[in-house]
Design a protein around this motif. Sequence first.
Motif, PDB file in Angstrom:
ATOM      1  N   CYS A  66       0.861  -1.183   0.000  1.00 49.49           N
ATOM      2  CA  CYS A  66       0.000   0.000   0.000  1.00 49.49           C
ATOM      3  C   CYS A  66       0.901   1.240   0.000  1.00 49.49           C
ATOM      4  O   CYS A  66       2.082   1.172   0.371  1.00 49.49           O
ATOM      5  N   GLU A  67       0.359   2.349  -0.439  1.00 51.37           N
ATOM      6  CA  GLU A  67       1.153   3.570  -0.552  1.00 51.37           C
ATOM      7  C   GLU A  67       1.773   4.005   0.774  1.00 51.37           C
ATOM      8  O   GLU A  67       2.954   4.352   0.807  1.00 51.37           O
ATOM      9  N   PRO A  68       1.030   4.002   1.904  1.00 58.12           N
ATOM     10  CA  PRO A  68       1.661   4.420   3.165  1.00 58.12           C
ATOM     11  C   PRO A  68       2.844   3.532   3.570  1.00 58.12           C
ATOM     12  O   PRO A  68       3.868   4.037   4.023  1.00 58.12           O
ATOM     13  N   CYS A  69       2.719   2.222   3.385  1.00 57.57           N
ATOM     14  CA  CYS A  69       3.816   1.326   3.764  1.00 57.57           C
ATOM     15  C   CYS A  69       5.018   1.469   2.831  1.00 57.57           C
ATOM     16  O   CYS A  69       6.171   1.436   3.283  1.00 57.57           O
ATOM     17  N   VAL A  70       4.771   1.628   1.527  1.00 57.03           N
ATOM     18  CA  VAL A  70       5.874   1.821   0.582  1.00 57.03           C
ATOM     19  C   VAL A  70       6.600   3.123   0.905  1.00 57.03           C
ATOM     20  O   VAL A  70       7.830   3.172   0.935  1.00 57.03           O
ATOM     21  N   SER A  71       5.855   4.179   1.185  1.00 59.20           N
ATOM     22  CA  SER A  71       6.464   5.456   1.524  1.00 59.20           C
ATOM     23  C   SER A  71       7.295   5.340   2.800  1.00 59.20           C
ATOM     24  O   SER A  71       8.436   5.803   2.853  1.00 59.20           O
ATOM     25  N   ALA A  72       6.749   4.703   3.826  1.00 63.47           N
ATOM     26  CA  ALA A  72       7.468   4.547   5.096  1.00 63.47           C
ATOM     27  C   ALA A  72       8.731   3.715   4.913  1.00 63.47           C
ATOM     28  O   ALA A  72       9.794   4.039   5.470  1.00 63.47           O
ATOM     29  N   THR A  73       8.644   2.653   4.125  1.00 65.72           N
ATOM     30  CA  THR A  73       9.814   1.802   3.887  1.00 65.72           C
ATOM     31  C   THR A  73      10.867   2.556   3.083  1.00 65.72           C
ATOM     32  O   THR A  73      12.059   2.479   3.384  1.00 65.72           O
ATOM     33  N   LEU A  78      15.993   5.234   2.906  1.00 64.82           N
ATOM     34  CA  LEU A  78      16.699   6.486   2.607  1.00 64.82           C
ATOM     35  C   LEU A  78      17.548   6.926   3.793  1.00 64.82           C
ATOM     36  O   LEU A  78      18.703   7.313   3.629  1.00 64.82           O
ATOM     37  N   ARG A  79      16.983   6.873   5.013  1.00 67.84           N
ATOM     38  CA  ARG A  79      17.751   7.266   6.204  1.00 67.84           C
ATOM     39  C   ARG A  79      19.003   6.407   6.360  1.00 67.84           C
ATOM     40  O   ARG A  79      20.082   6.902   6.692  1.00 67.84           O
ATOM     41  N   ILE A  80      18.874   5.109   6.120  1.00 68.80           N
ATOM     42  CA  ILE A  80      20.033   4.209   6.202  1.00 68.80           C
ATOM     43  C   ILE A  80      21.020   4.537   5.093  1.00 68.80           C
ATOM     44  O   ILE A  80      22.232   4.624   5.324  1.00 68.80           O
ATOM     45  N   HIS A  81      20.507   4.739   3.892  1.00 65.80           N
ATOM     46  CA  HIS A  81      21.363   5.011   2.737  1.00 65.80           C
ATOM     47  C   HIS A  81      22.231   6.250   2.949  1.00 65.80           C
ATOM     48  O   HIS A  81      23.444   6.199   2.722  1.00 65.80           O
ATOM     49  N   VAL A  82      21.640   7.353   3.376  1.00 65.79           N
ATOM     50  CA  VAL A  82      22.426   8.591   3.480  1.00 65.79           C
ATOM     51  C   VAL A  82      23.506   8.487   4.558  1.00 65.79           C
ATOM     52  O   VAL A  82      24.518   9.183   4.476  1.00 65.79           O
ATOM     53  N   ARG A  83      23.327   7.605   5.534  1.00 69.31           N
ATOM     54  CA  ARG A  83      24.358   7.421   6.568  1.00 69.31           C
ATOM     55  C   ARG A  83      25.501   6.537   6.093  1.00 69.31           C
ATOM     56  O   ARG A  83      26.584   6.567   6.681  1.00 69.31           O
ATOM     57  N   ARG A 102      14.064   9.222  -2.310  1.00 69.30           N
ATOM     58  CA  ARG A 102      13.304  10.384  -1.840  1.00 69.30           C
ATOM     59  C   ARG A 102      12.070  10.611  -2.712  1.00 69.30           C
ATOM     60  O   ARG A 102      10.969  10.838  -2.220  1.00 69.30           O
ATOM     61  N   ARG A 103      12.262  10.513  -4.027  1.00 70.57           N
ATOM     62  CA  ARG A 103      11.147  10.699  -4.963  1.00 70.57           C
ATOM     63  C   ARG A 103      10.067   9.641  -4.728  1.00 70.57           C
ATOM     64  O   ARG A 103       8.881   9.942  -4.677  1.00 70.57           O
ATOM     65  N   LEU A 104      10.484   8.378  -4.536  1.00 70.05           N
ATOM     66  CA  LEU A 104       9.528   7.309  -4.274  1.00 70.05           C
ATOM     67  C   LEU A 104       8.753   7.582  -2.981  1.00 70.05           C
ATOM     68  O   LEU A 104       7.530   7.464  -2.938  1.00 70.05           O
ATOM     69  N   ALA A 105       9.444   7.967  -1.926  1.00 76.18           N
ATOM     70  CA  ALA A 105       8.795   8.225  -0.641  1.00 76.18           C
ATOM     71  C   ALA A 105       7.767   9.344  -0.775  1.00 76.18           C
ATOM     72  O   ALA A 105       6.689   9.287  -0.184  1.00 76.18           O
ATOM     73  N   LEU A 106       8.066  10.356  -1.576  1.00 79.83           N
ATOM     74  CA  LEU A 106       7.147  11.471  -1.751  1.00 79.83           C
ATOM     75  C   LEU A 106       6.008  11.150  -2.707  1.00 79.83           C
ATOM     76  O   LEU A 106       4.861  11.525  -2.480  1.00 79.83           O
ATOM     77  N   GLU A 107       6.307  10.432  -3.792  1.00 80.35           N
ATOM     78  CA  GLU A 107       5.294  10.126  -4.807  1.00 80.35           C
ATOM     79  C   GLU A 107       4.168   9.263  -4.263  1.00 80.35           C
ATOM     80  O   GLU A 107       3.005   9.520  -4.516  1.00 80.35           O
ATOM     81  N   VAL A 108       4.516   8.217  -3.552  1.00 80.18           N
ATOM     82  CA  VAL A 108       3.481   7.295  -3.101  1.00 80.18           C
ATOM     83  C   VAL A 108       2.753   7.797  -1.862  1.00 80.18           C
ATOM     84  O   VAL A 108       1.738   7.247  -1.477  1.00 80.18           O
TER      85      VAL A 108
END
Length: 110
Positions: A66-73, A78-83, A102-108
């Motif tokens: 679902c969109e909320p779970c995809v965005s949260a994941t 992303l947080r792990i990646h940037v570190r 970032r785009r995926l998290a915002l789009e969905v």
Amino acid sequence: MSSPPSHESITAALPLPKTSGLQPDQVRGGACVWCKDPLTNDTAVDLGARSGTFQGVVSRWFPRGCEPCVSATARRVLRIHVRTCDRCSRDATTCGTRRALRRLALEVRR
């Protein structure tokens, strides 16, 4: 500057729950792999073809979320990646993976 990975390659790279704990609706794409909420073609986000073991048999499956779970994941990844990304630590604007997540998290999230 590198080009960002495609939407499909980023969704296919998102980590999923273990297949052993999934319900039949989650395996067939009728429910979100994370929260088990029912999905329709309009509400589902395709997460790409995967391989998994179901009842001792390795097979291909096509998970959806679902969109909320995809965005949260995507935000969590992303947080792990940037570190951990060398490119992000030098200049985050040059990292295509960061931009794609970032785009995926915002789009969905819409």
